[in-house]
Scaffold this motif. Structure first.
Motif, PDB file in Angstrom:
ATOM      1  N   SER A   1      29.348 -26.775  27.800  1.00  0.00           N
ATOM      2  CA  SER A   1      29.446 -26.800  29.226  1.00  0.00           C
ATOM      3  C   SER A   1      30.702 -27.555  29.669  1.00  0.00           C
ATOM      4  CB  SER A   1      28.141 -27.415  29.938  1.00  0.00           C
ATOM      5  OG  SER A   1      28.167 -27.247  31.303  1.00  0.00           O
TER       6      SER A   1
ATOM      7  N   SER B   1      27.534 -16.855  34.570  1.00  0.00           N
ATOM      8  CA  SER B   1      28.720 -17.471  35.045  1.00  0.00           C
ATOM      9  C   SER B   1      28.257 -18.673  35.929  1.00  0.00           C
ATOM     10  CB  SER B   1      29.322 -16.422  36.093  1.00  0.00           C
ATOM     11  OG  SER B   1      29.855 -15.550  35.072  1.00  0.00           O
ATOM     12  N   ASN B   2      29.053 -19.727  36.301  1.00  0.00           N
ATOM     13  CA  ASN B   2      28.735 -20.845  37.071  1.00  0.00           C
ATOM     14  C   ASN B   2      29.479 -20.784  38.454  1.00  0.00           C
ATOM     15  OD1 ASN B   2      28.223 -22.548  34.068  1.00  0.00           O
ATOM     16  ND2 ASN B   2      26.541 -22.205  35.451  1.00  0.00           N
ATOM     17  N   CYS B   3      29.256 -21.566  39.275  1.00  0.00           N
ATOM     18  CA  CYS B   3      29.936 -21.574  40.535  1.00  0.00           C
ATOM     19  C   CYS B   3      31.244 -22.722  40.325  1.00  0.00           C
ATOM     20  CB  CYS B   3      29.377 -22.390  41.586  1.00  0.00           C
ATOM     21  SG  CYS B   3      28.807 -24.220  41.203  1.00  0.00           S
TER      22      CYS B   3
ATOM     23  N   ASN C   1      23.884 -26.525  39.505  1.00  0.00           N
ATOM     24  CA  ASN C   1      23.224 -25.257  39.654  1.00  0.00           C
ATOM     25  C   ASN C   1      21.636 -25.453  39.527  1.00  0.00           C
ATOM     26  OD1 ASN C   1      22.965 -25.199  36.882  1.00  0.00           O
ATOM     27  ND2 ASN C   1      24.623 -24.103  36.700  1.00  0.00           N
TER      28      ASN C   1
END
Length: 293
Positions: A193, A138-140, A218
């Motif tokens: 992405s 997961s990403n922010c 990130n």
């Protein structure tokens, strides 16, 4: 013994150039092959999934898949299933129906400003696709615009326009965008992405050239790392209000100058599909992280 890393030499080269290898190693620990229960629950709530892959000719594309929540779900700790697939006119329809294909996927939820990426290998199934996971993470919420679903339109793709350069209308489409998706590839697989910003963050410099500033993220540099190894890329722009999609395939390179990074993309193919998405989203609430233009 060397410590295992999820990064290939392209990503390592960019991390070292920017000076973030230690930070990348820290966040890289979150990358694994397993789908955790919280990730599985997130997937079952999603009405859309973006999938990146190369077509039969090796061109990279990013495609939008949609369905009622539950159309994509985890069927084990290392696999997801997708009911349906891209429309027959989509550049990836043929290769995804033919057999095993390296893919990158991203489930992005504008309602909660959460996103999850799963990269692996896709194969056709009687009901759609299955993807065996190699990387899940997961990403922010940085640069994600908040939107709510206002309705569903009939799932009927309208006219499809193909070309090798942007039309004036497509140039305006890109200039007005606050979000796009990017698919890239490298020897270890495909990645999909997201990029976001205030409208105008993507600059159209000619009918065949776009560029955007790479905002701080990130520190993984998966996308720029892939481009360091292989310049092929596919972009996907979505008209959130009306469902039209614009898919671009071409090449990209990163320019490092004055402490900033700019990605320059050359358009080689363009596919505009009217009404490709049945989802109708509200006007955006822009991310507070978006830099001014």
């Amino acid at each position: 013994m060397a410590t295992p890393t999820p990064y290939h030499p392209g990503s390592r080269a960019v991390q070292d150039r920017v000076g973030v290898r230690e930070a990348a190693d820290h966040v890289g620990r979150a990358i694994g092959p397993g789908i955790r229960p919280v990730a599985a629950a997130f997937l079952e709530l999603q009405p859309m999934l973006v999938l990146g892959a190369a077509d039969e000719g090796g061109r990279m594309w990013a495609s939008l898949l949609t369905g009622r929540p539950g159309f994509v779900r985890a069927t084990g700790t290392h696999q997801i299933s997708v009911v349906g697939g891209p429309a027959g006119s989509d550049p990836l329809a043929g290769v995804l129906a033919a057999g095993h294909s390296p893919v990158g996927t991203i489930a992005l939820d504008p309602r909660t400003r959460r996103r999850m990426r799963l990269n692996g290998t896709a194969r056709p199934t009687p009901r759609g696709l299955a993807v065996e996971a190699d990387q899940v993470f997961s990403n922010c919420p940085k640069y994600l615009q908040h939107r709510e679903i206002e309705g569903y339109a009939p799932d009927e793709t309208g006219a499809v326009r193909r070309g090798e350069r942007l039309t004036p209308d497509q140039e305006e489409f890109v200039r007005a965008a606050d979000t796009f998706f990017i698919a890239t590839t490298a020897p270890d697989g495909v990645d999909a992405s997201h990029r976001g910003g205030n409208p105008g963050f993507v600059h159209v410099t000619s009918p065949t050239h776009l560029e955007w500033r790479d905002y701080p993220g990130n520190s993984m540099f998966l996308t720029l790392g892939n481009l360091e190894a292989d310049p092929r890329a596919g972009l996907l722009f979505v008209d959130w209000r009306h469902g039209t999609t614009l898919q671009l395939s071409g090449t990209a390179r990163t320019v490092f100058a004055a402490g900033e990074r700019t990605v320059r993309f050359t358009v080689e193919r363009a596919v505009e599909s009217a009404g490709a998405s049945p989802l109708r989203w509200s006007a955006p609430d822009y991310s507070p992280a978006n830099p001014p233009r």
